[in-house]
Structures are given as structure tokens and as C-alpha cells.
Write a protein that holds these residues in place. Structure first.
Motif, PDB file in Angstrom:
ATOM      1  N   ASN A   1      30.386  31.971  -7.698  1.00  0.00           N
ATOM      2  CA  ASN A   1      31.400  31.017  -8.171  1.00  0.00           C
ATOM      3  C   ASN A   1      32.292  30.542  -7.197  1.00  0.00           C
ATOM      4  O   ASN A   1      33.602  30.370  -7.411  1.00  0.00           O
TER       5      ASN A   1
ATOM      6  N   GLU B   1      32.225  27.760  -5.101  1.00  0.00           N
ATOM      7  CA  GLU B   1      31.741  26.455  -4.383  1.00  0.00           C
ATOM      8  C   GLU B   1      33.194  25.693  -3.803  1.00  0.00           C
ATOM      9  O   GLU B   1      33.622  24.669  -4.425  1.00  0.00           O
ATOM     10  N   HIS B   2      33.630  26.110  -2.746  1.00  0.00           N
ATOM     11  CA  HIS B   2      34.789  25.571  -2.208  1.00  0.00           C
ATOM     12  C   HIS B   2      34.879  24.305  -1.908  1.00  0.00           C
ATOM     13  O   HIS B   2      35.888  23.715  -1.799  1.00  0.00           O
ATOM     14  N   TRP B   3      33.859  23.567  -1.732  1.00  0.00           N
ATOM     15  CA  TRP B   3      33.575  22.360  -1.237  1.00  0.00           C
ATOM     16  C   TRP B   3      33.739  21.412  -2.678  1.00  0.00           C
ATOM     17  O   TRP B   3      33.690  20.298  -2.164  1.00  0.00           O
ATOM     18  N   LYS B   4      33.872  21.879  -3.737  1.00  0.00           N
ATOM     19  CA  LYS B   4      33.823  20.961  -4.988  1.00  0.00           C
ATOM     20  C   LYS B   4      35.313  20.920  -5.386  1.00  0.00           C
ATOM     21  O   LYS B   4      36.139  21.920  -5.213  1.00  0.00           O
ATOM     22  N   THR B   5      35.696  19.752  -5.895  1.00  0.00           N
ATOM     23  CA  THR B   5      36.941  19.735  -6.591  1.00  0.00           C
ATOM     24  C   THR B   5      37.200  20.569  -7.620  1.00  0.00           C
ATOM     25  O   THR B   5      36.285  20.774  -8.476  1.00  0.00           O
ATOM     26  N   GLY B   6      38.442  21.168  -7.673  1.00  0.00           N
ATOM     27  CA  GLY B   6      38.686  21.932  -8.693  1.00  0.00           C
ATOM     28  C   GLY B   6      39.513  23.155  -8.163  1.00  0.00           C
ATOM     29  O   GLY B   6      39.921  23.342  -7.068  1.00  0.00           O
TER      30      GLY B   6
ATOM     31  N   PHE C   1      40.458  26.358  -6.485  1.00  0.00           N
ATOM     32  CA  PHE C   1      39.893  27.071  -5.370  1.00  0.00           C
ATOM     33  C   PHE C   1      39.885  28.641  -5.492  1.00  0.00           C
ATOM     34  O   PHE C   1      38.971  29.495  -5.545  1.00  0.00           O
TER      35      PHE C   1
END
Length: 165
Positions: A89, A91-96, A98
Motif C-alpha cells: 500500500n 505507492e509513494h510516487w502516486k498522488t494522494g 503519503f
């Protein structure tokens, strides 16, 4: 409209099992349960319509509980019918979002308590922001449901006021 620092009200966290999450967050982090788990259904009630506005149609139902931290920040826990648990869970590269962070001067003790309750460390050991100078430290963890949380030993302001890096 003038610009001024707004206060933080609450955060919403999705979990696969609401009752287990309430137990974890109240027993391990000591947060207060202010509204017990409740089921919300898709209908034409004011709450049903509001939820449809937010998540769209055909959500059917979900469970929600409301908690509060020691400094009165709200935490909404959600369990949706179609809940998915990704294997990782983070996925630090995705917007949202952190992560979220809690503060405890005994962060090593809290980290072990999180592990004992089914969570895990994302770092082997806490890191010091000012090694040999100040005791400010942090560690990244996961709750038992895969949500990323960080623990700080000292306040955000103290940690960053002198430039932590």
C-alpha cells in the motif's frame, strides 16, 4: 478572502475490517472512540445523498466509525463493501496521501506495540534528525491494514524549525 493557517480537522482512512481497526487505534494509539461503528446505506436520506455526492452511485453500503486523537484531531475509519487490500500500500510516487504521523516521546515503545498488534516497521531502526545534538527521531511503520504511519518523538515545529536536513 484573507489567507491564514487553517486548522486540521480530520483524516479518513479506509480499512478492511472496521471493528479490528477501531480496536487497534484505540488500544495501541489510545485514540478515543467518539462514534461507534455504524452502517450507512445508499438511499435518499440526507447522509445517503451526501455519500452519493462524494463517491458516486451504486456504493450500496459502508461502515464508518469516528475517533479522536489526544489533540482533538478527528479520524474517520471506513470499511467499504468492495474494499481492496493491495499487497503493498506504499505507492509513494502516486498522488494522494503519503502517510500520516503521530507523536510519542517513547517512539521505540510505540513501534514495538504496533508490531505486536500486527503492524510492521518500514525501517529497521528510528532515524535521528540531529545525531549527537538533539534527541529528535522518527520511524515509518504500517498499521495492521497496510496504512503507512510515521512516528515522531517531538513536535513537527521543533523537528523542522532549525532545518532537519
Amino acid at each position: 478572502m484573507s489567507t491564514y493557517p487553517r486548522t486540521f480537522s480530520h483524516i479518513g482512512i479506509s480499512v478492511p475490517n472496521l471493528e479490528q481497526a477501531v480496536k487497534f487505534y484505540t488500544d495501541v494509539l489510545g485514540w478515543y472512540l467518539i462514534m461507534a461503528p455504524t452502517e450507512i446505506v445508499e438511499d435518499d436520506s440526507p447522509i445517503g445523498e451526501m455519500c452519493t455526492d462524494v463517491v458516486g452511485a451504486k456504493w450500496k453500503k459502508f461502515k464508518i466509525a469516528h475517533l479522536s486523537t489526544g489533540d482533538r484531531i478527528g479520524v474517520k475509519l471506513f470499511e467499504f463493501d468492495n474494499q481492496e487490500n493491495p499487497e503493498d500500500n506504499f505507492e509513494h510516487w502516486k498522488t494522494g496521501v503519503f502517510h500520516f504521523c503521530v507523536q510519542d516521546p517513547n517512539l521505540e515503545e510505540l513501534a514495538e506495540k504496533i508490531v505486536e498488534a500486527g503492524g510492521k516497521k518500514r525501517m529497521a531502526e528510528p532515524r535521528y534528525y540531529y545525531p549527537g545534538e538533539k534527541p529528535y527521531r522518527m520511524i515509518y511503520m504500517e498499521d495492521p491494514f497496510g496504512n503507512i504511519l510515521e512516528i515522531y518523538s517531538h513536535s513537527y515545529e521543533l523537528t523542522y524549525a532549525a532545518g532537519a536536513y
